[in-house]
Design an enzyme around this catalytic site. Structure first.
Site, short mmCIF file in Angstrom:
data_model
loop_
_atom_site.label_atom_id
_atom_site.label_comp_id
_atom_site.label_asym_id
_atom_site.label_seq_id
_atom_site.Cartn_x
_atom_site.Cartn_y
_atom_site.Cartn_z
N CYS A 1 0.94 -1.37 -0.11
CA CYS A 1 -0.08 0.18 -0.02
C CYS A 1 1.02 1.19 0.03
O CYS A 1 1.69 1.38 0.77
CB CYS A 1 -0.83 -0.18 1.16
SG CYS A 1 -1.84 1.42 1.57
N CYS B 1 -4.62 1.67 6.72
CA CYS B 1 -4.64 3.13 6.60
C CYS B 1 -5.79 3.46 5.92
O CYS B 1 -6.22 4.91 5.93
CB CYS B 1 -3.36 3.75 5.71
SG CYS B 1 -3.26 3.29 3.98
N CYS C 1 -10.03 -6.58 -8.17
CA CYS C 1 -9.75 -5.66 -9.07
C CYS C 1 -9.22 -4.47 -8.53
O CYS C 1 -10.03 -3.60 -7.96
CB CYS C 1 -10.86 -5.42 -10.23
SG CYS C 1 -10.54 -4.48 -11.64
#
Length: 138
Positions: A52, A104, A124
């Site tokens: 991320c 987060c 996706c």
């Protein structure tokens, strides 16, 4: 059992200072990058982990990636239990299931029930909110 790291909470101004404009639009404002965007990792074939961009948590792994033909990187499951959360998304005519980083909160994409075995799911994901880290080959 994998433990989810502590929650990361940032103000809108903090997000704007650490993310690119596109990462902010997709991750914070729940946007979607265009399909087949160059560099979105859809064509990435190396072994590695997808982190991320907001907190560096490993959310996805190449072992779970497959070619969906949709123009976005697709995975049949997250990297580990508890790193991705979901919620219903009513922004389109048909309700969808949105997914986001459990640490987060950055929007990742959507999950659909048209993926391959073993899960039958297609996560996706927007490449704009990922950093790919290749695994060492030696």
């Amino acid at each position: 059992m994998t433990q989810t790291p502590p929650k990361v909470v940032r103000s809108d101004e903090e997000w704007k200072s650490i993310l690119t404009e596109e990462q902010y639009r997709v991750g914070v404002k729940d946007g979607t990058e265009r399909a087949f965007t160059p560099g979105n990792y859809q064509d990435e074939k190396r072994d590695g982990d997808y982190h991320c961009v907001g907190c560096d948590t490993v959310l996805w792994q190449s072992d779970h990636k497959f070619e969906s033909g949709t123009g976005w990187p697709s995975f049949f499951q997250p990297a580990s239990e508890g790193v991705v959360d979901t919620k219903r998304d009513f922004k389109m005519i048909v309700p969808r299931t949105e997914c986001h980083c459990a640490v987060c909160g950055l929007h990742q994409g959507h999950v659909f029930k048209d993926g391959p075995p073993p899960t039958g799911l297609r996560w996706c994901i927007n490449g704009a909110v990922l950093n790919f880290v290749p695994r060492d080959e030696g």
